[in-house]
Design a protein around this motif. Structure first.
Motif, mmCIF file in Angstrom:
data_model
loop_
_atom_site.group_PDB
_atom_site.id
_atom_site.type_symbol
_atom_site.label_atom_id
_atom_site.label_comp_id
_atom_site.label_asym_id
_atom_site.label_seq_id
_atom_site.Cartn_x
_atom_site.Cartn_y
_atom_site.Cartn_z
ATOM 1 N N GLY A 41 74.202 29.767 21.620
ATOM 2 C CA GLY A 41 73.108 29.262 22.450
ATOM 3 C C GLY A 41 72.364 28.129 21.776
ATOM 4 O O GLY A 41 71.989 27.148 22.425
ATOM 5 N N ILE A 42 72.137 28.253 20.471
ATOM 6 C CA ILE A 42 71.459 27.198 19.725
ATOM 7 C C ILE A 42 72.309 25.941 19.688
ATOM 8 O O ILE A 42 71.807 24.821 19.824
ATOM 9 C CB ILE A 42 71.141 27.675 18.301
ATOM 10 N N MET A 43 73.622 26.115 19.504
ATOM 11 C CA MET A 43 74.518 24.955 19.519
ATOM 12 C C MET A 43 74.422 24.208 20.851
ATOM 13 O O MET A 43 74.324 22.976 20.886
ATOM 14 C CB MET A 43 75.966 25.406 19.287
ATOM 15 N N MET A 44 74.454 24.949 21.947
ATOM 16 C CA MET A 44 74.430 24.304 23.259
ATOM 17 C C MET A 44 73.063 23.691 23.563
ATOM 18 O O MET A 44 72.984 22.628 24.180
ATOM 19 C CB MET A 44 74.841 25.302 24.334
ATOM 20 N N LEU A 45 71.994 24.346 23.118
ATOM 21 C CA LEU A 45 70.673 23.743 23.310
ATOM 22 C C LEU A 45 70.565 22.423 22.558
ATOM 23 O O LEU A 45 69.979 21.454 23.065
ATOM 24 C CB LEU A 45 69.580 24.703 22.840
ATOM 25 N N ALA A 46 71.126 22.384 21.350
ATOM 26 C CA ALA A 46 71.109 21.140 20.585
ATOM 27 C C ALA A 46 71.911 20.053 21.295
ATOM 28 O O ALA A 46 71.490 18.892 21.370
ATOM 29 C CB ALA A 46 71.664 21.382 19.183
ATOM 30 N N LEU A 47 73.077 20.419 21.829
ATOM 31 C CA LEU A 47 73.917 19.453 22.536
ATOM 32 C C LEU A 47 73.228 18.967 23.813
ATOM 33 O O LEU A 47 73.193 17.767 24.097
ATOM 34 C CB LEU A 47 75.265 20.084 22.870
ATOM 35 N N LEU A 48 72.672 19.894 24.579
ATOM 36 C CA LEU A 48 72.002 19.521 25.831
ATOM 37 C C LEU A 48 70.781 18.652 25.575
ATOM 38 O O LEU A 48 70.532 17.675 26.294
ATOM 39 C CB LEU A 48 71.594 20.783 26.591
ATOM 40 N N SER A 49 70.022 18.982 24.551
ATOM 41 C CA SER A 49 68.819 18.204 24.273
ATOM 42 C C SER A 49 69.141 16.803 23.780
ATOM 43 O O SER A 49 68.343 15.888 23.917
ATOM 44 C CB SER A 49 67.949 18.928 23.239
ATOM 45 N N SER A 50 70.377 16.625 23.229
ATOM 46 C CA SER A 50 70.748 15.295 22.736
ATOM 47 C C SER A 50 70.927 14.292 23.860
ATOM 48 O O SER A 50 70.762 13.089 23.668
ATOM 49 C CB SER A 50 72.038 15.386 21.910
ATOM 50 N N PHE A 51 71.284 14.770 25.067
ATOM 51 C CA PHE A 51 71.376 13.847 26.195
ATOM 52 C C PHE A 51 70.493 14.283 27.364
ATOM 53 O O PHE A 51 70.601 13.755 28.458
ATOM 54 C CB PHE A 51 72.824 13.691 26.672
ATOM 55 N N GLY A 52 69.586 15.215 27.078
ATOM 56 C CA GLY A 52 68.695 15.685 28.131
ATOM 57 C C GLY A 52 67.393 14.940 28.228
ATOM 58 O O GLY A 52 66.577 15.231 29.109
ATOM 59 N N GLY A 53 67.172 13.993 27.304
ATOM 60 C CA GLY A 53 65.902 13.282 27.350
ATOM 61 C C GLY A 53 64.745 14.236 27.140
ATOM 62 O O GLY A 53 64.741 15.035 26.204
ATOM 63 N N ASN A 54 63.767 14.192 28.024
ATOM 64 C CA ASN A 54 62.616 15.075 27.939
ATOM 65 C C ASN A 54 62.660 16.152 29.018
ATOM 66 O O ASN A 54 61.627 16.572 29.534
ATOM 67 C CB ASN A 54 61.318 14.262 28.061
ATOM 68 N N VAL A 55 63.854 16.562 29.357
ATOM 69 C CA VAL A 55 64.009 17.620 30.345
ATOM 70 C C VAL A 55 63.337 18.886 29.830
ATOM 71 O O VAL A 55 63.401 19.204 28.638
ATOM 72 C CB VAL A 55 65.504 17.871 30.638
ATOM 73 N N ASP A 56 62.691 19.616 30.717
ATOM 74 C CA ASP A 56 61.966 20.819 30.364
ATOM 75 C C ASP A 56 62.881 21.823 29.663
ATOM 76 O O ASP A 56 64.040 22.013 30.057
ATOM 77 C CB ASP A 56 61.377 21.450 31.635
ATOM 78 N N ILE A 57 62.350 22.482 28.635
ATOM 79 C CA ILE A 57 63.136 23.406 27.832
ATOM 80 C C ILE A 57 63.679 24.561 28.670
ATOM 81 O O ILE A 57 64.765 25.093 28.407
ATOM 82 C CB ILE A 57 62.286 23.947 26.653
ATOM 83 N N HIS A 58 62.969 24.951 29.702
ATOM 84 C CA HIS A 58 63.433 26.062 30.525
ATOM 85 C C HIS A 58 64.667 25.662 31.338
ATOM 86 O O HIS A 58 65.532 26.499 31.605
ATOM 87 C CB HIS A 58 62.313 26.545 31.440
ATOM 88 N N ARG A 59 64.773 24.388 31.727
ATOM 89 C CA ARG A 59 65.984 23.920 32.403
ATOM 90 C C ARG A 59 67.159 23.900 31.429
ATOM 91 O O ARG A 59 68.286 24.279 31.777
ATOM 92 C CB ARG A 59 65.757 22.532 32.990
#
Length: 293
Positions: free
Chosen positions: A165-183
């Motif tokens: 889960g941490i790996m995927m959160l890191a990957l998603l946040s790298s191209f998620g911009g400032n998308v809300d953490i809950h999304r």
């Protein structure tokens, strides 16, 4: 199975369900609980994957509101997650028990360091929504890179899973911009459900899971995940992750000591190399009540 072992399995799975819904890294609780209850590491990992899959689905359902805008991102990441989960679970099924036992301390340490990195990483400030609309994902212009990275994460998830889960959160946040953490958390939960589900089917088909431990852990994990999704919006994930980091470091040291430490281990005959199928037989023997009670 006696009540003490059942309580270990249920308690570890319930806490893992809560932690996965809030922050990720719950396998670092449920995996050692399964070992403490008498399962060998390799079948404990397979049983854990099967038991936590319904919990992941329950968390995904609880996040259905956050998922409403992000089906496009899920579509991009679906195939690499599916293929990676298949590859990782297949790799586990052909891994000898002795090799997996030796690798477990390192795998747990990797997952723990991922959690530590996530805690130490500066949080991105939330940008105000433009024209009242929610921030959109900025998908990279090179989709093959996203495919490759998600595939590698999913292989790890199918093989071991702790920290995925941490790996995927890191990957998603790298191209998620400032998308809300809950999304981000919602997308991560759906993809983790897919990876765990694929691995669970493979382990069930191979007969690699313990039939006594699985339903106990499964029920407890579902309850924990539903509770975790409810409180996730009220608890700072970093506080939960710091607890899991401490637990992971202790567990790494314990597993490494058990595997490589005391010279007295060498006085006992080494178990023959075995795959998941033979490992789960030993695990079942460990869970069975003895004649002396």
């Amino acid at each position: 199975m006696d009540l003490t072992r059942a309580a270990l399995l249920a308690g570890g799975a319930a806490v893992a369900g809560v932690i996965n819904a809030v922050a990720g890294g719950g396998t670092l609780v449920s995996f050692p609980a399964a070992i403490a209850a008498g399962l060998a590491p390799l079948p404990a990992n397979a049983t854990n994957a099967v038991a936590l899959t319904p919990a992941s689905l329950a968390s995904a359902w609880a996040y259905r509101r956050e998922l409403a805008r992000d089906y496009r991102v899920l579509g991009v990441l679906f195939l690499p997650s599916l293929l990676g989960g298949v590859a990782g679970s297949a790799l586990l099924l052909v891994t000898p028990q002795r090799v997996f036992d030796a690798a477990v301390p390192g795998l747990v340490l990797v997952a723990t360091l991922l959690l530590l990195w996530q805690n130490l990483r500066p949080a991105k400030p939330s940008a105000p929504a433009k024209d009242g609309a929610a921030e959109e994902f900025a998908l990279p212009s090179r989709p093959w890179l996203v495919f490759l990275l998600q595939f590698l994460v999913s292989v790890y998830g199918g093989y071991f899973g702790a920290g995925i889960g941490i790996m995927m959160l890191a990957l998603l946040s790298s191209f998620g911009g400032n998308v809300d953490i809950h999304r981000l958390n919602a997308i991560k939960t759906v993809l983790a459900s897919l990876i765990n589900g694929v691995a669970a089917l493979a382990f069930l088909f191979a007969g690699a899971v313990d039939p006594v431990a699985t339903p106990i852990m499964m029920a407890a994990a579902v309850v924990g995940s539903l509770a975790g999704a409810v409180v996730a919006r009220r608890i700072a994930p970093s506080k939960v992750r710091w607890f899991v980091v401490a637990l992971g470091l202790v567990l790494t040291a314990k597993l490494a000591w058990d595997r490589f430490g005391p010279p007295t281990r060498l006085a006992r005959p080494e178990p023959p190399a075995q795959t998941v199928e033979r490992g789960v037989t030993a695990a079942r023997a460990g869970l069975a009540p003895t004649s002396t009670g």
